[in-house]
Design a protein around this motif. Structure first.
Motif, PDB file in Angstrom:
ATOM      1  N   LEU A  70       3.371  21.363 -17.552  1.00 22.23           N
ATOM      2  CA  LEU A  70       2.240  20.918 -18.451  1.00 22.23           C
ATOM      3  C   LEU A  70       2.646  20.673 -20.058  1.00 22.23           C
ATOM      4  CD1 LEU A  70      -0.327  24.016 -17.604  1.00 22.23           C
ATOM      5  CD2 LEU A  70      -0.331  21.703 -17.066  1.00 22.23           C
ATOM      6  N   LYS A  71       3.857  21.453 -20.307  1.00 19.88           N
ATOM      7  CA  LYS A  71       4.232  21.204 -21.604  1.00 19.88           C
ATOM      8  C   LYS A  71       4.743  19.876 -21.670  1.00 19.88           C
ATOM      9  CE  LYS A  71       8.101  23.318 -23.585  1.00 19.88           C
ATOM     10  NZ  LYS A  71       8.922  24.588 -23.797  1.00 19.88           N
ATOM     11  N   GLU A  72       5.505  19.258 -20.951  1.00 18.95           N
ATOM     12  CA  GLU A  72       6.050  17.906 -20.880  1.00 18.95           C
ATOM     13  C   GLU A  72       5.008  17.169 -20.812  1.00 18.95           C
ATOM     14  OE1 GLU A  72      10.474  18.392 -18.421  1.00 18.95           O
ATOM     15  OE2 GLU A  72       8.476  18.717 -17.453  1.00 18.95           O
ATOM     16  N   ASN A  95       6.258  31.345 -15.083  1.00 22.33           N
ATOM     17  CA  ASN A  95       6.020  32.024 -16.258  1.00 22.33           C
ATOM     18  C   ASN A  95       6.073  31.228 -17.371  1.00 22.33           C
ATOM     19  OD1 ASN A  95       5.828  34.314 -14.776  1.00 22.33           O
ATOM     20  ND2 ASN A  95       8.083  34.943 -14.899  1.00 22.33           N
ATOM     21  N   ALA A  96       6.702  30.236 -17.604  1.00 23.62           N
ATOM     22  CA  ALA A  96       6.975  29.473 -18.685  1.00 23.62           C
ATOM     23  C   ALA A  96       5.768  28.546 -18.815  1.00 23.62           C
ATOM     24  CB  ALA A  96       8.191  28.591 -18.749  1.00 23.62           C
ATOM     25  N   GLU A  97       5.278  28.199 -17.622  1.00 23.78           N
ATOM     26  CA  GLU A  97       3.810  27.339 -17.821  1.00 23.78           C
ATOM     27  C   GLU A  97       3.182  28.202 -18.275  1.00 23.78           C
ATOM     28  OE1 GLU A  97       4.534  24.309 -16.805  1.00 23.78           O
ATOM     29  OE2 GLU A  97       2.788  23.358 -15.624  1.00 23.78           O
ATOM     30  N   GLN A  98       2.730  29.560 -17.930  1.00 26.89           N
ATOM     31  CA  GLN A  98       1.647  30.442 -18.232  1.00 26.89           C
ATOM     32  C   GLN A  98       1.911  30.470 -19.695  1.00 26.89           C
ATOM     33  OE1 GLN A  98      -0.143  30.741 -15.914  1.00 26.89           O
ATOM     34  NE2 GLN A  98      -1.843  31.536 -17.301  1.00 26.89           N
ATOM     35  N   ALA A  99       2.989  30.505 -20.295  1.00 28.87           N
ATOM     36  CA  ALA A  99       3.290  31.229 -21.832  1.00 28.87           C
ATOM     37  C   ALA A  99       2.778  29.670 -22.534  1.00 28.87           C
ATOM     38  CB  ALA A  99       4.626  31.480 -21.895  1.00 28.87           C
ATOM     39  N   LYS A 110      -4.221  21.197 -19.223  1.00 29.05           N
ATOM     40  CA  LYS A 110      -4.682  21.971 -18.149  1.00 29.05           C
ATOM     41  C   LYS A 110      -6.397  21.795 -18.054  1.00 29.05           C
ATOM     42  CE  LYS A 110      -4.525  26.232 -15.859  1.00 29.05           C
ATOM     43  NZ  LYS A 110      -3.868  26.208 -14.339  1.00 29.05           N
ATOM     44  N   ALA A 111      -6.973  21.827 -19.293  1.00 29.84           N
ATOM     45  CA  ALA A 111      -8.276  21.494 -18.954  1.00 29.84           C
ATOM     46  C   ALA A 111      -8.756  20.191 -18.559  1.00 29.84           C
ATOM     47  CB  ALA A 111      -8.987  21.774 -20.328  1.00 29.84           C
ATOM     48  N   ALA A 112      -8.003  19.012 -18.889  1.00 29.31           N
ATOM     49  CA  ALA A 112      -8.491  17.686 -18.738  1.00 29.31           C
ATOM     50  C   ALA A 112      -7.799  17.388 -17.238  1.00 29.31           C
ATOM     51  CB  ALA A 112      -7.590  16.809 -19.674  1.00 29.31           C
ATOM     52  N   SER A 113      -6.955  18.112 -16.541  1.00 30.45           N
ATOM     53  CA  SER A 113      -6.269  17.622 -15.341  1.00 30.45           C
ATOM     54  C   SER A 113      -7.296  18.077 -14.195  1.00 30.45           C
ATOM     55  CB  SER A 113      -4.997  18.232 -15.224  1.00 30.45           C
ATOM     56  OG  SER A 113      -5.273  19.817 -14.992  1.00 30.45           O
ATOM     57  N   VAL A 130      -1.858  10.110 -16.712  1.00 30.54           N
ATOM     58  CA  VAL A 130      -0.473  10.532 -16.463  1.00 30.54           C
ATOM     59  C   VAL A 130      -0.382  11.599 -15.448  1.00 30.54           C
ATOM     60  CG1 VAL A 130       1.442  11.828 -17.633  1.00 30.54           C
ATOM     61  CG2 VAL A 130      -0.034  10.094 -18.889  1.00 30.54           C
ATOM     62  N   PHE A 131      -1.366  12.505 -15.574  1.00 34.44           N
ATOM     63  CA  PHE A 131      -1.492  13.629 -14.486  1.00 34.44           C
ATOM     64  C   PHE A 131      -1.868  13.330 -12.897  1.00 34.44           C
ATOM     65  CE2 PHE A 131      -2.473  17.594 -12.492  1.00 34.44           C
ATOM     66  CZ  PHE A 131      -1.920  18.711 -13.302  1.00 34.44           C
TER      67      PHE A 131
END
Lengths: 380, 531
Positions: free
Chosen positions: A347-349, A266-270, A375-378, A329-330
């Motif tokens: 994603l945030k980290e 959920n946190a990831e989505q947010a 998210k877009a670049a990964s 990094v990803f």
């Protein structure tokens, strides 16, 4: 005067009980049926060797004491005896067979991986362990939790060290008591070896192959071990900690984990729609960097070239595109020690760490990276 | 076997104009000169490798990282191992072979003197490359002396090429040395010296030389595979390309286990020469000693995977390698029993060579006992890659091989230099060494059993006390070796004049020539009489 006191103190501390109470002399008996059998076998061989040693060295010292020239001993003339030579070839063979029989039966029991209740995949990578519970959707990394200040002592000793210095982790492996737990071991990079002395389990984690081991633990508790195969720079800093829980506690723990995983999703989505300020990104970025990146790239960003390149002034973290930076990094960089952190960090980290690397140590690009960019670049 | 002392052969020297200074040593084809070069080289390497070990022990003196970084720590353990194995122990034995084999079999020199020169003089280059890598950007090899792939290939720090090249040169040197030993022994024995009349010393070097020829090419093969995996895109040890990292370990240990015996069989030969001399009694069971040496050598080819019990071998493999490894205890036991039987009802005296030999028998046997414990697969799972293993192989290599080298040096120094060594200093060297070496290595058994893995730069707090003691023992043992240097230098320069045969119980052709041994000996072969 002070010097003499110090020496005195040192001597007292060396011989006092307090100093030695922690020191273990013998093999651990452990908490599984197998580890007990192994311990008994160890003691058996130790006693046999001691007995042989006493006899052989006894005979030798008898000669040394009584058959000396200074005592007027005259040398005897014998220099062979087929009878005695056959005897001291045959007797060791019999002793060896007596050792081989219990060793064989223990080994056969150890290698019987069938009928397990739970299966856990253990993956080593430089320098952490990853645990994945089959049929449970639970997986996590387990990393050394001793703070760096405690072991990096080039500028002086730390005030205190934690009780389980270097053998403590952020998230231990959790297994239930009295269940046959099967471990499937593999590695993402070099060879590691997963070792818990209390279970008598030490099995190599080979990249590209899967090894098996198992343990059925009799007693709840926390059991500690370490990586046993040289795996590079921080080989001494990847401990194994296993927490054995009662069945109810284990079920409770499983529920908590599933809840945590749901919360994280959920946190990831947010975070995708949220936008963080530069201060927030830099702060989170620095803590994430120190926890996950600094072992190789160093807190100073200077790295340990050539194996671990510097990030300070590096084209990737300055003039290069943000997308490429995120990609490394990803997903990691094949053929090098750089792992992919897509699975290990949120994603945030990752957004924060990339921001941090592009703005720390004089890499003043001013770039800000948000979760959505990652998210877009990964490419996922 | 008795021998006639033939005319002194010194007059031959006049026929050759001797280059002097450095050229004498660069161009020499004389087995004694080359033996001396090997021995000095190995001593320098002992000090270098020992110096590295001192830094390791200083770092491990207390918990925390005080002196070196973990990556540099790995470079230290790796080069310490490589230098001690290939630079200190093996060349020292080749030095003994060069000096003593021709004099023991009544030959004028080694069979291939020019190759002899070459096989020594490439060694300094090999070790310059290895040690020089410390000063390069990559740093020295940091993947352990066992260089397990893929740590030494895909994940190496860039030192792999230098490492591989250095090992190739060491291997070439060893192979040439071994060929020379075999050819000399097979062709140049004095008339009447049949194989079963050769001194046991010669026998052990003969068998060792065969082991070297058998396995050094395997080492050369495996380092080449590591080289191509690292730089030329092959996948011998890379699962992603269809290879197998465990195959590396099979090939490496197929070399590595015979290598262990390459470093101990000559020690058996030296000790088997010295014990009878100071027990004043013939070696007990000469022929069983020869057969035991040969069987240890043969068994060494079928036990390699006992180094790899945790790699995930099938049960059948584990059982096979466990049983074969246990079998080695039989011939090794025969040797120890024979030494003890040689001392039994002898007339013993305790000069320095004998003291080191007795220490060898006891401490090597302790190393043998821990070896037997390690052979048992189920318990090996607990011992493997811990300080218990470190204790085990240092007992067999330091108090085993190295002590035999000390014993042999003291035994033949009078013959080499023409002087007796300084008794007092030598006594100090022995007693300091024997006390400190046990303080250094014995507590490592406890550390290993308590669960301390090897090759770690920092450790959990429960290991702190023993590590402190081990480090103190390490510094003391290291410093004690400077006494050895002092004894040898004093002995070369001055000292009581040595008789041709300074030990009344000594046997063998080497004692029939003058002390110091003339530059050329046995230009005319001695006559070997039957008893």
């Amino acid at each position: 005067m002070r010097g003499r006191n110090r020496i005195w103190l040192l001597l007292v501390s060396l011989f006092s009980n307090a100093a030695w109470s922690d020191s273990q002399l013998n093999l651990t008996k452990g908490v599984t049926a197998i580890s007990n059998e192994v311990y008994d076998l160890h003691m058996l061989v130790l006693y046999i060797c001691t007995a042989i040693g006493v006899i052989v060295f006894g005979v030798m010292f008898w000669s040394i004491i009584f058959h000396r020239k200074s005592k007027g001993a005259k040398p005897a003339d014998f220099h062979e005896s087929t009878k005695i030579e056959i005897l001291w070839t045959a007797i060791p063979v019999v002793i060896l067979i007596a050792m081989a029989i219990p060793a064989t039966s223990t080994l056969i029991a150890m290698e019987d991986n069938s009928d397990s209740d739970i299966t856990i995949q253990v993956t080593g990578s430089q320098w952490k362990w990853h645990y994945k519970y089959f049929d449970q959707d639970i997986e996590f990394y387990s990393v050394l939790s001793t703070p760096r200040e405690q072991y990096e002592n080039h500028n002086g000793e730390p005030a205190t060290r934690s009780e389980h210095y270097l053998i403590e982790v952020d998230k231990p492996l959790v297994i239930p008591v009295n269940k046959k737990v099967r471990f499937l071991l593999t590695s993402d990079d070099v060879i590691h070896s997963w070792w818990v002395p209390a279970f008598a389990v030490k099995q190599d984690a080979n990249p590209g192959f899967i090894n098996e081991a198992w343990a059925k633990v009799d007693k709840p508790g926390i059991y500690r071990g370490q990586c046993a195969e040289l795996c590079g720079k921080d080989h001494g800093f990847m401990p194994v900690v296993v927490e054995v829980k009662s069945e109810e506690d284990y079920q409770q723990w499983l529920k908590e984990q599933q809840q945590l995983i749901a919360d994280a999703a959920n946190a990831e989505q947010a975070s995708l729609s949220a936008s963080m300020s530069k201060e927030e990104l830099m702060q989170l970025g620095e803590s994430t960097y120190l926890a996950h990146c600094a072992a190789c790239h160093q807190p100073t960003g200077l790295g340990i070239p050539p194996a671990f390149p510097a990030l300070k002034g590096s084209p990737i973290a300055t003039t290069g595109s943000i997308e490429e930076h995120i990609d490394i990094v990803f997903n990691g960089k094949a053929g090098t020690g750089m792992q992919g952190y897509g699975k290990q960090l949120s994603l945030k980290e990752i957004a924060a760490v990339v921001t941090f690397e592009r703005n720390a140590w004089g890499n003043d690009t001013g770039d800000l990276v948000q979760s959505a960019d990652v998210k877009a670049a990964s490419g996922e | 076997m008795t021998t006639d002392t033939l005319e002194n052969t010194e007059h031959h020297e006049e026929h050759h104009a001797q280059p002097s200074g450095i050229k004498r040593w660069l161009y020499t084809t004389n087995h004694k000169d080359i033996g001396t070069l090997y021995l000095w080289f190995s001593f320098i390497m002992l000090l270098v490798g020992g110096g590295l070990a001192m830094i390791i022990r200083a770092e491990l003196f207390q918990p925390g990282l005080q002196i070196v970084e973990p990556d540099f720590f790995n470079q230290l353990t790796t080069t310490h191992g490589l230098i001690m194995v290939f630079g200190a122990i093996m060349p020292a034995f080749t030095g003994f072979a060069n000096w003593m084999i021709p004099m023991m079999i009544g030959a004028p020199d080694m069979a291939l003197p020019r190759m002899n020169n070459w096989s020594f003089w490439i060694l300094p280059f090999a070790f310059s490359i290895l040690i020089g890598s410390f000063f390069m950007e990559s740093g020295a090899p940091n993947f352990g002396w066992t260089f397990y792939a893929p740590l030494s290939t895909t994940y190496s720090n860039g030192s792999t090429a230098f490492f591989v090249f250095a090992v190739h040169i060491m291997g070439i040197s060893s192979i040439m040395g071994a060929i020379n030993v075999i050819v000399t022994i097979m062709n140049m024995r004095a008339p009447g010296m049949t194989y079963m009349k050769m001194p046991l010393f010669v026998w052990t070097f003969f068998i060792t030389a065969y082991l070297l020829i058998a396995v050094m090419p395997v080492l050369a093969g495996v380092v080449t595979m590591v080289l191509t995996d690292t730089y030329f895109g092959t996948s011998f040890f890379n699962a992603a390309g269809g290879g197998d990292p465990v195959m590396f370990q099979h090939i490496f240990w197929f070399f590595g286990h015979p290598e262990v015996y390459i470093m101990i069989l000559p020690a058996f030969g030296i000790v088997s020469t010295i014990i009878p001399a100071f027990a004043r009694k013939k070696l007990f069971g000469y022929s069983s000693m020869v057969y035991a040496t040969a069987s240890i050598a043969l068994l060494s080819f079928i036990v390699w995977a006992h180094h790899m019990f945790t790699t995930g071998m099938p049960l059948f493999g584990e059982l096979f390698f466990m049983y074969c490894t246990m079998l080695i205890a039989v011939p090794t036991g025969v040797k120890v029993f024979n030494w003890v039987a040689t001392m039994w009802r002898g007339s013993m005296s305790f000069e320095i060579p004998m003291l080191f030999s007795i220490a060898f028998v006891i401490l090597f046997t302790i190393g043998g006992f821990s070896g037997l414990m390690l052979a048992l697969t189920p318990v090996d799972f607990q011992y493997h890659d811990t300080y218990f293993v470190v204790a085990h192989f240092h007992y067999v290599l330091v108090t085993g091989s190295l002590f035999s080298i000390f014993a042999g040096t003291y035994y033949w120094l009078p013959k080499w230099t023409g002087h007796m060594y300084n008794q007092t200093l030598a006594q100090w060297h022995f007693w300091c060494s024997i006390i400190s070496v046990n303080l250094l290595f014995f507590p490592m058994h406890f550390l290993g059993l308590a669960g301390m893995p090897r090759r770690i730069p920092d450790y959990a707090l429960q290991f702190a006390d023993f590590n402190k003691w081990v480090s103190i023992g390490g510094f003391a043992f290291g410093l004690s070796q400077l006494l050895f240097l002092a004894v040898v230098i004093k002995c070369i320069r001055s000292g009581e004049k040595a008789a041709d045969k300074p030990w009344d119980g000594a046997e063998g052709l080497e004692w029939t020539v003058a002390s110091p041994a003339p530059y050329h000996t046995f230009s005319t072969p001695p006559a070997i009489k039957d008893e």
